[in-house]
Design an enzyme around this catalytic site. Sequence first.
Site, PDB file in Angstrom:
ATOM      1  N   LYS A  27       0.838  -1.202   0.000  1.00  0.00           N
ATOM      2  CA  LYS A  27       0.000   0.000   0.000  1.00  0.00           C
ATOM      3  C   LYS A  27       0.874   1.254   0.000  1.00  0.00           C
ATOM      4  O   LYS A  27       0.598   2.227  -0.702  1.00  0.00           O
ATOM      5  CB  LYS A  27      -0.941  -0.011   1.219  1.00  0.00           C
ATOM      6  CG  LYS A  27      -2.029  -1.076   1.100  1.00  0.00           C
ATOM      7  CD  LYS A  27      -2.758  -1.346   2.403  1.00  0.00           C
ATOM      8  CE  LYS A  27      -3.697  -2.542   2.223  1.00  0.00           C
ATOM      9  NZ  LYS A  27      -4.386  -2.937   3.456  1.00  0.00           N
ATOM     10  N   GLN A  68      -5.199  -1.906   9.740  1.00  0.00           N
ATOM     11  CA  GLN A  68      -4.927  -3.163   9.046  1.00  0.00           C
ATOM     12  C   GLN A  68      -5.489  -4.364   9.814  1.00  0.00           C
ATOM     13  O   GLN A  68      -5.261  -4.511  11.009  1.00  0.00           O
ATOM     14  CB  GLN A  68      -3.407  -3.306   8.846  1.00  0.00           C
ATOM     15  CG  GLN A  68      -2.992  -4.535   8.078  1.00  0.00           C
ATOM     16  CD  GLN A  68      -3.484  -4.560   6.636  1.00  0.00           C
ATOM     17  OE1 GLN A  68      -3.465  -3.548   5.935  1.00  0.00           O
ATOM     18  NE2 GLN A  68      -3.943  -5.713   6.179  1.00  0.00           N
ATOM     19  N   ASP A  86     -11.362   2.035   3.742  1.00  0.00           N
ATOM     20  CA  ASP A  86     -11.641   0.602   3.586  1.00  0.00           C
ATOM     21  C   ASP A  86     -13.119   0.371   3.256  1.00  0.00           C
ATOM     22  O   ASP A  86     -13.498  -0.699   2.794  1.00  0.00           O
ATOM     23  CB  ASP A  86     -11.312  -0.157   4.893  1.00  0.00           C
ATOM     24  CG  ASP A  86      -9.979  -0.887   4.805  1.00  0.00           C
ATOM     25  OD1 ASP A  86      -9.482  -1.103   3.689  1.00  0.00           O
ATOM     26  OD2 ASP A  86      -9.444  -1.247   5.875  1.00  0.00           O
TER      27      ASP A  86
END
Length: 289
Positions: free
Chosen positions: A53, A97, A120
Amino acid sequence: MAATVLDGREMSREIENGLKVRVANLLDLGVTPCLAVVIVGDDPASHVYVRAKERACARLGIRSVRIDVPSDVEFEEVVRTVRKLNSDPDVNGILVQSPLPEGMDEIKITDLIDPKKDVDGFHAQNLGRLVQGDTSGLLPCTPAGVMHMLESADVDLTGKRAVVIGRSRIVGMPQSILLSQKGVDATVTIAHSRTADMATLCREADVIIAAVGISNMVTRDWVKPGSIVIDVGVNRVNDDSEKGYHLTGDVHPEVGEVAGALSPVPGGVGPMTIAMLMSNTVRATEMQQ
Ligand code: NAP
């Protein structure tokens, strides 16, 4: 007949090219998009994903901030970290995460993220909008990446039978909603660990999306000739190589001999997921201006 390979690396490059233009427009306004990633603990796979990322951010001119939190941290400390990022005007996107250490409630943490910064797309407000039929906001990255993949491959889903294997909050459930939304119009069956006779169900499908986490589960005899198969699964299989493991999908490679199109692992849905995360970060930044 060999299946067409749905090349996620190539498709994601095209998405990134479009995003570079939008990042340049933001820079002209004096705004540098910024993604903050909170990583709790030392799960090795999570570190690999986070590095990927960060590399994507660097390619696009997006600033990335990484906050490493030890795995034995108190839940309240993670809460404080998220709240600080929520109130930081220089941070446009936040993600925590997954997975979090055992016992830490992921949904509670997700719902603390400012929905406008929830890149997300897992916040109840963003998932709720999706259920309401509004797909203009921040969508969960993996299912959105799969939809882009199907679109790039010119797959017409209208009236097609789709089987989504897996019903997680992150992939399977939002995937089913996206496939059945008005304008896409697939007829969707959601399969899970209690589903009976999966093979028969899959053999009737025009499209199969496998998001389970079981290496090579979908075999050639489950697949109708010519159907579209998207492999979301990422499984680490130990071997004698230098790395000590290799990655496999949920779909057996021999499915490529019967399917009309198949996404590879690696190089399929993975790069599309990262491209969608970048897209959400740019979109969140634009919406905040
Ligand atoms: P998850 O939360 O563990 O969900 C797995 C789903 O599979 C559950 O709904 C489970 O059913 C179902 N399942 C388990 N065993 C099954 C069986 N024998 N038959 C049918 N269904 C079964 O996993 P996830 O987060 O959705 O991820 C799924 C896979 O996708 C993993 O390999 C993950 O690494 C991968 N992934 C890849 C990306 C990417 O960017 N490429 C992103 C996210 C995830 P129940 O609900 O009944 O337990």
